[in-house]
Write a protein that holds these residues in place. Structure first.
Motif, mmCIF file in Angstrom:
data_model
loop_
_atom_site.group_PDB
_atom_site.id
_atom_site.type_symbol
_atom_site.label_atom_id
_atom_site.label_comp_id
_atom_site.label_asym_id
_atom_site.label_seq_id
_atom_site.Cartn_x
_atom_site.Cartn_y
_atom_site.Cartn_z
ATOM 1 N N GLU A 266 -40.393 31.438 -26.863
ATOM 2 C CA GLU A 266 -40.107 32.756 -26.492
ATOM 3 C C GLU A 266 -40.935 33.607 -25.033
ATOM 4 O OE1 GLU A 266 -37.961 36.410 -28.338
ATOM 5 O OE2 GLU A 266 -36.229 34.515 -29.443
ATOM 6 N N THR A 267 -41.968 33.678 -25.698
ATOM 7 C CA THR A 267 -43.057 34.056 -24.692
ATOM 8 C C THR A 267 -44.021 32.843 -23.718
ATOM 9 O OG1 THR A 267 -44.115 35.072 -26.817
ATOM 10 C CG2 THR A 267 -45.753 34.929 -24.551
ATOM 11 N N ASP A 268 -43.512 32.052 -24.155
ATOM 12 C CA ASP A 268 -43.867 30.887 -22.935
ATOM 13 C C ASP A 268 -42.842 30.876 -21.772
ATOM 14 O OD1 ASP A 268 -46.201 29.946 -24.304
ATOM 15 O OD2 ASP A 268 -45.339 28.442 -25.339
ATOM 16 N N ALA A 274 -40.925 35.013 -15.194
ATOM 17 C CA ALA A 274 -42.198 35.797 -14.470
ATOM 18 C C ALA A 274 -42.095 35.146 -13.470
ATOM 19 C CB ALA A 274 -42.833 36.067 -15.217
ATOM 20 N N ALA A 275 -42.752 33.745 -13.539
ATOM 21 C CA ALA A 275 -44.037 32.902 -12.661
ATOM 22 C C ALA A 275 -42.966 32.920 -11.900
ATOM 23 C CB ALA A 275 -44.742 32.068 -13.282
ATOM 24 N N TYR A 276 -41.726 32.511 -12.060
ATOM 25 C CA TYR A 276 -40.558 32.133 -11.168
ATOM 26 C C TYR A 276 -40.276 33.587 -10.000
ATOM 27 C CZ TYR A 276 -36.767 29.754 -9.415
ATOM 28 O OH TYR A 276 -35.489 29.195 -8.510
ATOM 29 N N ASP A 277 -40.457 34.183 -11.188
ATOM 30 C CA ASP A 277 -39.556 35.087 -10.588
ATOM 31 C C ASP A 277 -40.745 35.844 -9.321
ATOM 32 O OD1 ASP A 277 -36.980 34.932 -11.617
ATOM 33 O OD2 ASP A 277 -37.601 36.845 -12.962
ATOM 34 N N LEU A 278 -41.501 35.979 -9.983
ATOM 35 C CA LEU A 278 -43.004 36.126 -8.674
ATOM 36 C C LEU A 278 -42.715 35.287 -7.181
ATOM 37 C CD1 LEU A 278 -45.380 38.232 -7.381
ATOM 38 C CD2 LEU A 278 -46.480 36.857 -9.600
#
Length: 505
Positions: A266-268, A274-278
């Protein structure tokens, strides 16, 4: 003949002797004469005087003929010549006057510069602010921003690929489409609530269908996810000779074969999301900033450090430009300069009224009439104007404004209105403040049936007249229009030529 008559008289006198009557008979005669006179006077009073008086006191019936004609109602008052528009103004900043470009009596146009202040510091501030904006919008700055947009687009692709690898392409695609469909539905529901219609209701229905479809596909992709994990994250090895990749199998202590499946944590997944949203947010900010540099419209809630810097620079430029413009005194309207209290070298303060311009091309009047004329003064009514110092001419105009309340001055209430005069020629050169007499046309009836006011009798909310029909007064209800102090317009119930009773019916 006179002598003879006199002689005969003397002869007669001589033939008779004077007779002496007793006093008692004399008084009886006097009393009898008095009684006879009294009885005669009483008889005359009763038989002659009283009947004559009774005949005189009886009211005589008076009549009038209903006629046809014009009826015009005027409301008279006084007025004063004013400018239809005027403006008192001054500088919007403080400073020392360096130029005065107009004088009292000049005819100026709106926007014309009348005077100027020392503008050295304001010019310097403007040039610095403009340079800052120019640097942000230079070709190099725009090209750099385009590079940032391209880099952000690549980063979005990379981040999306990484996320799809962890959660499966199907889950990622339908998760994203479900979020977009839900946002579209929310907007459609807001629009339908604000503007209910068949069209907005259909938008809600279509959006609901899109959400249902996306939800179904997303659920299906989630159900297929375990199979995707097994096929994607099971430990494999590559044959160095053939390059073929195959699953690695292990044997446990019981002799059972098994494989290692490295399921994403789940962490990965959260980190990849988050990287995609950013990446998406960074791309959006870069695209909005590029649009702003190109002068295109941007969303009101747009964010970004670069955009904030650009907005601040533009606001500073606008403020500097306004401050520089404030060093010039410009005419707010076209007209004649009535006052300009200004000289080169004067120091003026912001907000002080130092000039006045009046538009004399459309002369108007401020008029006052008695409060009893309120009903006759309406916007659009025609007006006749006679100025005291030009009494040989009458000017035409129209009421363009009527105050909604009575004007009070020195304990007297009156109707206040503004009259615009019709086009005047070059000979009209009266000063503002000139007094005038005005007649406002409160109503008119052309070729109307007119009846004297004395013939009207009020009965409740109706008017009644008595018309002579075969010499007999006959009651008739009439409908009345406008009326002046003598006549009333008859809208129905009478015809011209009929005879009505005005008194004594």
């Amino acid at each position: 003949m006179s002598n003879k008559t006199t002689t005969q008289g003397s002869t007669l006198s001589g033939n008779f002797k004077a007779m002496s009557l007793p006093k008692k008979f004399i008084w009886i005669g006097i009393i009898a004469l008095i009684l006879i006179g009294g009885v005669g006077g009483l008889a005359y009073y009763r038989l002659v005087y009283l009947p004559a008086q009774a005949t005189t006191d009886e009211p005589q019936m008076q009549t009038a003929v209903v006629r046809q004609g014009d009826l015009v109602i005027y409301a008279s008052g006084t007025g004063t010549l004013i400018a239809q528009s005027e403006a008192s103004f001054g500088f919007e900043t403080s400073g020392q006057v360096t130029k005065v470009n107009a004088q009292v009596g000049d005819v100026v146009e709106a926007g014309q510069v009348l005077a100027e202040l020392n503008s050295e510091s304001a010019t310097l501030a403007y040039e610095q602010a403009k340079r800052a904006v120019d640097e942000l919008t230079s070709p190099v700055a725009i090209a750099t921003t385009k590079q940032a947009v391209a880099a952000a687009q690549d980063e979005v692709v990379t981040a999306r690929t990484d996320l799809q690898y962890l959660i499966s392409p199907a889950v990622q695609i339908w998760q994203e489409r479900l979020a977009e469909a839900e946002e579209t539905l929310a907007l459609a529901q807001v629009e339908a609530a604000a503007n209910p219609s068949a069209e907005t209701n259909q938008k809600v229905t279509d959006a609901q269908a899109a959400v249902a479809l996306a939800q179904a596909n997303f659920t299906s992709a989630q159900q297929d996810y375990p199979a995707y994990v097994k096929n994607t994250f099971t430990e494999t090895e590559t044959n160095p000779r053939t390059g073929e990749e195959k699953v690695i199998y292990y044997t446990d202590e019981n002799g059972e074969r098994y494989t290692n499946v490295f399921t994403p944590s789940e962490t990965d997944i959260a980190a990849a999301q988050a990287a995609y949203d950013l990446a998406k947010a960074t791309l959006k900010e870069a695209e909005i900033y590029l649009a702003a540099l190109n002068g295109e419209e941007t969303p009101a809630n747009a964010t970004g450090a670069s955009l904030a810097t650009f907005i601040d620079a533009k606001e500073n430029l606008d403020a500097a430009q306004e401050e520089l413009a404030n060093t010039q005194l410009t005419a707010p309207i076209s007209g004649t300069v009535m006052s300009l209290d200004l000289n080169v070298g004067d120091f003026v303060t912001s907000g002080s009224a130092i000039a006045q311009i009046s538009d004399l091309t459309h002369p108007s009047l401020e008029i006052f009439l008695d409060e009893s004329d309120w009903l006759y003064v309406k916007v659009g009514n025609e007006v006749e104007v006679t100025f005291d110092i030009l009494s040989s001419r009458t000017f035409k105009g129209k009421v363009i404004q009527v105050d909604p309340g009575l004007y009070s001055s020195n304990g007297t209430s009156s109707v206040r209105a503004i009259v615009s005069l019709d086009a005047v020629d070059d000979s009209f050169n009266l000063p503002l403040g000139t007094s005038a007499s005005v007649d406002v046309t409160g109503g008119s009836a052309q070729n109307a049936v007119l009846v004297p006011l004395e013939a009207l009798n009020k009965s409740g909310d109706q008017y009644i007249v008595y018309v002579l029909e075969n010499d007999v007064p006959t009651e008739r209800v009439v409908e009345i229009g406008i009326q002046d102090t003598l006549y009333a317009e008859v809208l129905s119930g009478l015809e011209a030529g009929e005879i009505v009773v005005t008194e004594g019916e």
